[in-house]
Design an enzyme around this catalytic site. Structure first.
Site, mmCIF file in Angstrom:
data_model
loop_
_atom_site.group_PDB
_atom_site.id
_atom_site.type_symbol
_atom_site.label_atom_id
_atom_site.label_comp_id
_atom_site.label_asym_id
_atom_site.label_seq_id
_atom_site.Cartn_x
_atom_site.Cartn_y
_atom_site.Cartn_z
ATOM 1 C CE1 TYR A 241 -45.167 41.169 -58.733
ATOM 2 C CE2 TYR A 241 -46.563 41.930 -56.938
ATOM 3 C CZ TYR A 241 -45.390 41.356 -57.378
ATOM 4 O OH TYR A 241 -44.444 40.939 -56.472
ATOM 5 C CB SER B 150 -46.423 39.499 -53.458
ATOM 6 O OG SER B 150 -46.658 40.816 -52.984
#
Length: 258
Positions: free
Chosen positions: A149, A137
């Site tokens: 995350y 990401s």
């Protein structure tokens, strides 16, 4: 001759489904790994009917060690492509999050990626060819985008780059795809309100899949789909990290997510 096989984790929606459909169109047989058996079977039936390929359904909860081991056993039997796509984020602050949920997030985002890549590489190296695609990401490239995350995706990027060096000359390649905001179920499932994100920052699933696989074909280790995200990550490398954190805090809703 038998068709090549691609194993894809988390294919029942979003990017995983996009990769599954693309590889099926390209003539690959598939192994689809996810928790939701009904959605797996529906996708498998769709891909068989549309493309005439074989699709193996492998139900697995990647937060469970036994299920991860089952997927690793299938990879050890040999595939030509592994797409480590499964992953999730959560809403709320780190210090109020349930520890078991935080651990589950790392088990899916990090542990599964490590174990599955480890299982897939020996037969690929023995065959002298193979491709591993790890879905990371932009959050793993820019500081201040939440906590666990972003950290898990930064691990995926670093892991991929390190392995790419080690795999040089083996015929096997490994790549990290770093998308930004994509129109999928990801944020809804995480319970994160994305209403404030401008339209220009959103990417389509098919566009991300197409651009990332074009980058893979060119041998790029890190793929950042979308011109806007290429610009953001380039600028992020040039300015002080405290500036990146401040911008993320103001525009990226860094609070309220783990």
């Amino acid at each position: 001759m038998s068709r090549p096989v691609a194993l894809i984790t988390g294919p029942t929606a979003g990017l995983g489904a996009g990769y599954a459909r693309r590889y099926a169109r390209d003539g690959y047989d598939l192994v689809l790994v996810a928790r939701n058996v009904e959605r797996l079977q529906d996708l498998a039936a769709e891909l068989r009917a549309a493309n005439g390929v074989e699709v193996e359904v492998l139900p697995a909860d990647l937060t469970e060690a036994a299920d991860r081991a089952g997927v690793a056993d299938r990879l050890a039997a040999g595939v030509q492509v592994l797409v480590n796509n499964a992953g999730f984020g959560t809403s709320g602050e780190f210090w109020t999050a349930v520890p078991d949920q935080l651990q589950a997030q790392l088990d899916v985002n990090v542990t599964a990626v490590m174990h599955f890549t480890r299982a897939a590489l020996p037969p690929m190296i023995a065959a002298g060819c193979g491709t591993v695609i790890n879905i990371a990401s932009v959050a793993g490239l820019l500081s201040g985008r939440g906590s666990t995350y972003s950290a898990s995706k930064a691990w995926v990027v670093s892991f991929t780059e390190g392995l790419a060096n080690g795999l040089a000359g083996t015929g096997v390649s490994i790549h990290a795809v770093c998308p930004g905001f994509v129109h999928t179920e990801f944020h809804e499932r995480a319970g994160i309100d994305m209403a404030s994100i401008p339209d220009i920052m959103w990417l389509g699933v098919d566009d991300v899949v197409a651009e990332s696989l074009a980058d893979v074909a060119k041998g790029k280790i890190i793929s950042i789909p979308g011109l806007q995200y290429k610009v953001l990550t380039t600028v992020g490398r040039l300015v002080p990290r405290r500036v990146v954190r401040a911008v993320n805090n103001r525009t990226g809703r860094s609070r309220g997510r783990t």
